[in-house]
Design a protein around this motif. Structure first.
Motif, PDB file in Angstrom:
ATOM      1  N   ARG A 177       0.839  -1.201   0.000  1.00  0.00           N
ATOM      2  CA  ARG A 177       0.000   0.000   0.000  1.00  0.00           C
ATOM      3  C   ARG A 177       0.873   1.249   0.000  1.00  0.00           C
ATOM      4  NH1 ARG A 177      -1.718   4.002   2.820  1.00  0.00           N
ATOM      5  NH2 ARG A 177      -0.477   3.433   4.650  1.00  0.00           N
ATOM      6  N   ARG A 178       1.916   1.248   0.833  1.00  0.00           N
ATOM      7  CA  ARG A 178       2.793   2.419   0.897  1.00  0.00           C
ATOM      8  C   ARG A 178       3.585   2.588  -0.398  1.00  0.00           C
ATOM      9  NH1 ARG A 178       5.081   3.163   7.074  1.00  0.00           N
ATOM     10  NH2 ARG A 178       3.180   2.515   8.158  1.00  0.00           N
ATOM     11  N   LEU A 179       3.983   1.477  -1.018  1.00  0.00           N
ATOM     12  CA  LEU A 179       4.675   1.575  -2.292  1.00  0.00           C
ATOM     13  C   LEU A 179       3.748   2.159  -3.353  1.00  0.00           C
ATOM     14  CD1 LEU A 179       7.374   0.901  -3.698  1.00  0.00           C
ATOM     15  CD2 LEU A 179       6.349  -1.273  -4.387  1.00  0.00           C
ATOM     16  N   ARG A 180       2.485   1.785  -3.299  1.00  0.00           N
ATOM     17  CA  ARG A 180       1.504   2.325  -4.243  1.00  0.00           C
ATOM     18  C   ARG A 180       1.372   3.837  -4.072  1.00  0.00           C
ATOM     19  NH1 ARG A 180      -2.343  -0.477  -2.583  1.00  0.00           N
ATOM     20  NH2 ARG A 180      -1.930  -2.277  -3.888  1.00  0.00           N
ATOM     21  N   ASP A 181       1.511   4.322  -2.822  1.00  0.00           N
ATOM     22  CA  ASP A 181       1.436   5.760  -2.562  1.00  0.00           C
ATOM     23  C   ASP A 181       2.700   6.497  -3.017  1.00  0.00           C
ATOM     24  OD1 ASP A 181      -1.074   5.512  -1.482  1.00  0.00           O
ATOM     25  OD2 ASP A 181      -0.394   5.443   0.603  1.00  0.00           O
ATOM     26  N   GLY A 182       3.761   5.743  -3.301  1.00  0.00           N
ATOM     27  CA  GLY A 182       4.966   6.350  -3.851  1.00  0.00           C
ATOM     28  C   GLY A 182       5.960   6.875  -2.842  1.00  0.00           C
ATOM     29  N   VAL A 183       5.829   6.513  -1.538  1.00  0.00           N
ATOM     30  CA  VAL A 183       6.738   7.055  -0.536  1.00  0.00           C
ATOM     31  C   VAL A 183       8.046   6.278  -0.437  1.00  0.00           C
ATOM     32  CG1 VAL A 183       7.049   7.577   1.913  1.00  0.00           C
ATOM     33  CG2 VAL A 183       4.879   8.097   0.789  1.00  0.00           C
ATOM     34  N   PRO A 184       8.036   4.971  -0.190  1.00  0.00           N
ATOM     35  CA  PRO A 184       9.304   4.257   0.023  1.00  0.00           C
ATOM     36  C   PRO A 184      10.052   3.990  -1.273  1.00  0.00           C
ATOM     37  CG  PRO A 184       7.485   2.710   0.135  1.00  0.00           C
ATOM     38  CD  PRO A 184       6.869   4.075  -0.026  1.00  0.00           C
ATOM     39  N   ASP A 185      11.321   3.620  -1.113  1.00  0.00           N
ATOM     40  CA  ASP A 185      12.119   3.209  -2.264  1.00  0.00           C
ATOM     41  C   ASP A 185      11.788   1.780  -2.671  1.00  0.00           C
ATOM     42  OD1 ASP A 185      13.673   5.637  -2.396  1.00  0.00           O
ATOM     43  OD2 ASP A 185      14.768   4.930  -0.638  1.00  0.00           O
ATOM     44  N   VAL A 186      11.603   0.909  -1.663  1.00  0.00           N
ATOM     45  CA  VAL A 186      11.328  -0.500  -1.943  1.00  0.00           C
ATOM     46  C   VAL A 186      10.314  -1.029  -0.945  1.00  0.00           C
ATOM     47  CG1 VAL A 186      13.619  -0.965  -2.930  1.00  0.00           C
ATOM     48  CG2 VAL A 186      13.231  -1.306  -0.479  1.00  0.00           C
ATOM     49  N   ALA A 187       9.626  -2.108  -1.354  1.00  0.00           N
ATOM     50  CA  ALA A 187       8.740  -2.855  -0.466  1.00  0.00           C
ATOM     51  C   ALA A 187       9.109  -4.320  -0.571  1.00  0.00           C
ATOM     52  CB  ALA A 187       7.274  -2.644  -0.836  1.00  0.00           C
ATOM     53  N   VAL A 188       9.196  -4.996   0.574  1.00  0.00           N
ATOM     54  CA  VAL A 188       9.538  -6.415   0.626  1.00  0.00           C
ATOM     55  C   VAL A 188       8.265  -7.200   0.900  1.00  0.00           C
ATOM     56  CG1 VAL A 188      10.939  -8.174   1.752  1.00  0.00           C
ATOM     57  CG2 VAL A 188      11.853  -5.863   1.426  1.00  0.00           C
ATOM     58  N   VAL A 189       7.945  -8.141   0.014  1.00  0.00           N
ATOM     59  CA  VAL A 189       6.664  -8.839   0.055  1.00  0.00           C
ATOM     60  C   VAL A 189       6.922 -10.329   0.152  1.00  0.00           C
ATOM     61  CG1 VAL A 189       4.484  -9.234  -1.141  1.00  0.00           C
ATOM     62  CG2 VAL A 189       5.637  -7.018  -1.343  1.00  0.00           C
ATOM     63  N   ALA A 190       6.242 -10.976   1.104  1.00  0.00           N
ATOM     64  CA  ALA A 190       6.381 -12.417   1.294  1.00  0.00           C
ATOM     65  C   ALA A 190       5.051 -13.108   1.057  1.00  0.00           C
ATOM     66  CB  ALA A 190       6.874 -12.721   2.707  1.00  0.00           C
ATOM     67  N   GLY A 191       5.105 -14.273   0.401  1.00  0.00           N
ATOM     68  CA  GLY A 191       3.903 -15.064   0.225  1.00  0.00           C
ATOM     69  C   GLY A 191       3.029 -14.576  -0.908  1.00  0.00           C
ATOM     70  N   PRO A 192       1.796 -15.059  -0.933  1.00  0.00           N
ATOM     71  CA  PRO A 192       0.888 -14.780  -2.057  1.00  0.00           C
ATOM     72  C   PRO A 192       0.122 -13.475  -1.927  1.00  0.00           C
ATOM     73  CG  PRO A 192      -0.124 -16.339  -0.557  1.00  0.00           C
ATOM     74  CD  PRO A 192       1.241 -16.070   0.002  1.00  0.00           C
ATOM     75  N   ALA A 193       0.823 -12.398  -1.536  1.00  0.00           N
ATOM     76  CA  ALA A 193       0.147 -11.105  -1.408  1.00  0.00           C
ATOM     77  C   ALA A 193      -0.196 -10.557  -2.787  1.00  0.00           C
ATOM     78  CB  ALA A 193       1.037 -10.113  -0.661  1.00  0.00           C
ATOM     79  N   LYS A 194      -1.293  -9.833  -2.883  1.00  0.00           N
ATOM     80  CA  LYS A 194      -1.684  -9.224  -4.149  1.00  0.00           C
ATOM     81  C   LYS A 194      -0.701  -8.111  -4.491  1.00  0.00           C
ATOM     82  CE  LYS A 194      -6.636 -10.206  -3.708  1.00  0.00           C
ATOM     83  NZ  LYS A 194      -8.010  -9.626  -3.655  1.00  0.00           N
ATOM     84  N   ARG A 195      -0.200  -8.131  -5.722  1.00  0.00           N
ATOM     85  CA  ARG A 195       0.827  -7.178  -6.129  1.00  0.00           C
ATOM     86  C   ARG A 195       0.312  -6.234  -7.211  1.00  0.00           C
ATOM     87  NH1 ARG A 195       3.046 -11.967  -4.813  1.00  0.00           N
ATOM     88  NH2 ARG A 195       4.918 -11.992  -3.510  1.00  0.00           N
ATOM     89  N   ASP A 196      -0.901  -5.736  -7.031  1.00  0.00           N
ATOM     90  CA  ASP A 196      -1.499  -4.839  -8.012  1.00  0.00           C
ATOM     91  C   ASP A 196      -0.954  -3.432  -7.838  1.00  0.00           C
ATOM     92  OD1 ASP A 196      -4.652  -4.105  -6.355  1.00  0.00           O
ATOM     93  OD2 ASP A 196      -2.701  -4.688  -5.536  1.00  0.00           O
ATOM     94  N   VAL A 197       0.370  -3.308  -7.983  1.00  0.00           N
ATOM     95  CA  VAL A 197       1.033  -2.024  -7.846  1.00  0.00           C
ATOM     96  C   VAL A 197       2.171  -1.980  -8.851  1.00  0.00           C
ATOM     97  CG1 VAL A 197       2.495  -2.945  -5.991  1.00  0.00           C
ATOM     98  CG2 VAL A 197       2.266  -0.489  -6.252  1.00  0.00           C
ATOM     99  N   ASP A 198       2.376  -0.825  -9.457  1.00  0.00           N
ATOM    100  CA  ASP A 198       3.448  -0.644 -10.431  1.00  0.00           C
ATOM    101  C   ASP A 198       4.784  -0.688  -9.708  1.00  0.00           C
ATOM    102  OD1 ASP A 198       4.843  -0.136 -12.720  1.00  0.00           O
ATOM    103  OD2 ASP A 198       4.446   2.030 -12.723  1.00  0.00           O
ATOM    104  N   SER A 199       5.626  -1.643 -10.042  1.00  0.00           N
ATOM    105  CA  SER A 199       6.905  -1.789  -9.347  1.00  0.00           C
ATOM    106  C   SER A 199       7.885  -2.537 -10.232  1.00  0.00           C
ATOM    107  CB  SER A 199       6.719  -2.544  -8.025  1.00  0.00           C
ATOM    108  OG  SER A 199       6.291  -3.876  -8.263  1.00  0.00           O
ATOM    109  N   VAL A 200       9.147  -2.538  -9.808  1.00  0.00           N
ATOM    110  CA  VAL A 200      10.213  -3.264 -10.497  1.00  0.00           C
ATOM    111  C   VAL A 200      10.756  -4.321  -9.551  1.00  0.00           C
ATOM    112  CG1 VAL A 200      12.490  -3.097 -11.567  1.00  0.00           C
ATOM    113  CG2 VAL A 200      10.820  -1.254 -11.891  1.00  0.00           C
ATOM    114  N   ASP A 201      10.723  -5.574  -9.965  1.00  0.00           N
ATOM    115  CA  ASP A 201      11.194  -6.684  -9.131  1.00  0.00           C
ATOM    116  C   ASP A 201      12.720  -6.706  -9.144  1.00  0.00           C
ATOM    117  OD1 ASP A 201       9.992 -10.067  -8.708  1.00  0.00           O
ATOM    118  OD2 ASP A 201      11.788  -9.120  -7.904  1.00  0.00           O
ATOM    119  N   LEU A 202      13.335  -6.504  -7.950  1.00  0.00           N
ATOM    120  CA  LEU A 202      14.788  -6.481  -7.843  1.00  0.00           C
ATOM    121  C   LEU A 202      15.385  -7.852  -7.578  1.00  0.00           C
ATOM    122  CD1 LEU A 202      15.414  -3.261  -5.699  1.00  0.00           C
ATOM    123  CD2 LEU A 202      15.327  -3.475  -8.185  1.00  0.00           C
ATOM    124  N   GLY A 203      14.577  -8.799  -7.134  1.00  0.00           N
ATOM    125  CA  GLY A 203      15.088 -10.123  -6.785  1.00  0.00           C
ATOM    126  C   GLY A 203      14.491 -10.599  -5.477  1.00  0.00           C
TER     127      GLY A 203
END
Length: 631
Positions: A453-479
């Motif tokens: 949610r915070r990544l969607r708002d554009g504040v942080p540099d990165v978000a770390v996501v574990a498990g089958p969370a919904k990823r309906d946000v524009d982002s670049v997968d770093l690994g």
């Protein structure tokens, strides 16, 4: 005729910086008492070894109740509960809240057994004969600060490179540390040269051309301000042998030797000869004004920099070239002004009609511009101060601060600077190790869902996501990596827990994660699969798990409850179970991915994180249940 030594080719400022950067000034780390740690820089990561607070406590005055006993209560139809006693702050409860009962409770007091919520006193009435009328319904957790709500056991409290200000000292105190590992302070020896110098306090003979030694004290103050420890040596005249003796003595005792004066090309300015004879002269003369006559070199076992003799020139050169090197060696960040101007990263509503001192954090965008975002975990949370860099004064008439609106941030300290990287999302032991490889990151373990949610708002540099969370946000997968998750149980698994079915079918006390955690999402999916196998609804199975809604915030907290004997099983990681000496029932492997803000992929720290992620396998030694290969 006396021979004169001409300046060598003047070096440009970049070369002077590079020459000083090539010198090794960094001392060994050390351990200091917490009372002496202010202004020092952490050498190692500090993890929380206990929950803060260490118990579930009331956050308001009122009555501790079972929330279900209040369901349906309102002003017109209150519920009546039996008052069985009182619990005060600092006192262990001696009552148990049974169905239909309540206990008076003070702010900060331990929640008594059986109670899961507090009804504030303003929504109650006393009746005769020990009865309390409750005029509102409450939900589990209302007006309760759960154990670990401030910071949870196992969480990354502070990372290496953190400057210890009163905020961090408070957090370390809350975690029970009386001694902390810190970066060593570089020892800097200071030698002023010139027959005309007299130390302050001594008799001055102006007729002889004498002047007070200004440089020794101004440079010493600059060294201390930059994070070093200054050591003053007797002032040296223009005699070669005496100058050599003092400089060599200082080089034996210090990491860096600074001299002022005797750096020009005059025949009596012989200090460069000492450096050439007893060390290595890297640079003589810099194309900068003021401060052209500058020396950089090595002297026996230490680094050496020669500053000009004129005080203004000496201090200018010190601040421009030497102070940054001392700060780097001490791990001290570059100084900033006490007030900075930035743009709001998100829209913030207010409109309460009072002056607001809004805690805010700072982050730099892809262009290096300062963004400001609100930080607020409640007045009782120590970590709010650690996450905040300053405050923004919001006028009482302000209804909202618009995204992009310029604001002035009053920094908590002139030493405060924006973190090198702002990350949010899932709490993870391997991630903590990787963050240690970066500069001065700030990571907020808010869970996968909130991180997205915070990544969607554009504040942080990165978000770390574990498990089958919904990823309906524009982002670049770093690994990312994989980690083994399951149920943490007591050693030897005395209850014979076999998996999710045991939570449903056996009378087990279970501790779950909060709804933002990827671990909880994975467990919910496992329950849904079991429900499909049995031909029942997911809700039916969830209702049979004792404690499915008993949630805690950090990944290690459920395991800590099991370790303390407060639960028979908790959701967690194999790495956590093994580290704490507990049993583990595997339920599967979970992908952990690092998603970057698409506007920040060119930011230096984000690029550094991408590189570190490629080395993740090198940093998982001692962590069981991890596969750091591409997932």
């Amino acid at each position: 005729m006396t021979e004169r030594k001409e300046f060598r080719d003047l070096a440009d400022p970049e070369k002077a910086h590079a020459a000083i950067a090539s010198l090794d000034l960094e001392p060994d780390p050390e351990s200091v008492l917490l009372a002496e740690a202010r202004g020092r820089v952490l050498a190692d990561r500090v993890d929380a070894e206990l929950d803060v607070p260490g118990f579930d406590r009331a956050s308001m005055d009122g009555y501790a109740v079972r929330a279900k006993d209040t369901f349906g209560a309102d002003e017109a139809d209150p519920e009546t509960l039996e008052l069985i006693g009182a619990v005060h702050a600092g006192v262990e409860p001696d009552v148990t809240v049974e169905p239909g009962t309540c206990a008076e409770i003070s702010t900060g007091a331990v929640m008594p057994p059986g109670a899961d919520a507090v009804v504030i006193v303003e929504r109650t009435d006393e009746r005769g004969e020990g009865e309390i009328e409750v005029r509102t319904a409450v939900a589990p957790g209302d007006s309760v600060m759960f154990a670990g709500a401030d910071i949870a056991a196992g969480a990354r409290a502070l990372g290496p490179g953190t400057l210890l200000t009163p905020r961090e000292i408070g957090l370390l105190s809350a975690l029970g540390h009386d001694e902390v590992p810190v970066r060593g302070r570089p020892q800097v020896g200071i030698v002023s040269t010139g027959d005309e110098l007299v130390r302050p306090g001594e008799t001055l003979h102006s007729a002889r051309g004498q002047i007070y030694d200004v440089n020794s004290y101004t440079i010493a103050a600059g060294v201390e301000e930059a994070g070093g420890e200054a050591k003053l040596y007797p002032h040296a005249g223009d005699d070669y042998e005496e100058m050599e003796r003092l400089l060599l003595r200082a080089s034996e005792e210090c990491d860096l030797v600074l001299s002022s004066g005797s750096t020009s090309a005059s025949a009596v300015d012989v200090i460069y000869r000492v450096i050439e004879d007893r060390g290595e002269l890297l640079l003589h003369g810099v194309a900068v004004k003021p401060g052209k006559p500058m020396l950089v070199g090595r002297l026996e076992s230490s680094a050496y920099v020669g500053l000009p003799g004129y005080p203004v020139s000496a201090l200018t050169i010190f601040r421009t070239f030497v102070a940054p090197a001392v700060r780097r060696a001490a791990g001290v960040p570059e100084p900033q002004t006490e007030t900075v101007r930035g743009e709001m990263a998100v829209r913030e509503r207010y409109g309460e009609g009072r002056m607001r001192l809004m805690p805010v954090g700072l982050v730099e965008d892809e262009g290096g511009e300062t963004l400001v975002y609100p930080v607020d975990k409640g007045s009782g949370a120590t970590t709010s101060l650690v996450e905040a860099d300053g405050i923004v004064e919001v006028h009482p008439d302000t209804e909202y601060l618009a995204e992009g609106e310029e604001v002035d941030v009053i920094l908590f300290s002139s030493d405060v600077r924006a973190p090198s990287l702002l990350g949010v999302g899932e709490d993870d032991p391997l991630l903590n190790r990787l963050l240690d490889r970066l500069g001065t990151p700030r990571y907020l373990p808010v869970g996968s869902r909130e991180g997205l949610r915070r990544l969607r708002d554009g504040v942080p540099d990165v978000a770390v996501v574990a498990g089958p969370a919904k990823r309906d946000v524009d982002s670049v997968d770093l690994g990312g990596w994989r980690r083994e998750w399951g149920l943490v149980v007591p050693k030897e698994n005395p209850a014979g827990v076999e998996g999710v079915a045991s939570l449903v079918d056996d009378d087990l006390r279970f501790v779950n994660r909060d709804s933002n955690a990827g671990l909880r999402t994975s467990l919910g999916n496992a329950v849904a699969e079991l429900a499909d196998e049995r031909g029942v609804s997911r809700h039916d199975l969830v209702s049979r798990i004792n404690g499915f809604d008993r949630s805690v915030r950090a990944s290690e907290s459920p395991a800590r409850r099991v370790l303390a004997g407060d639960a028979d099983a908790g959701i967690g990681l194999r790495a956590t179970a093994d580290r704490l000496g507990l049993g583990f029932v595997p339920l599967g492997w979970q992908n952990v991915r690092v998603h970057a803000n698409p506007k920040r992929t060119e930011k230096t720290s984000v690029a550094a994180l991408r590189e570190v992620l490629g080395e993740a396998n090198d940093h998982r030694e001692g962590l069981s249940g991890y596969d750091a290969s591409e997932t």
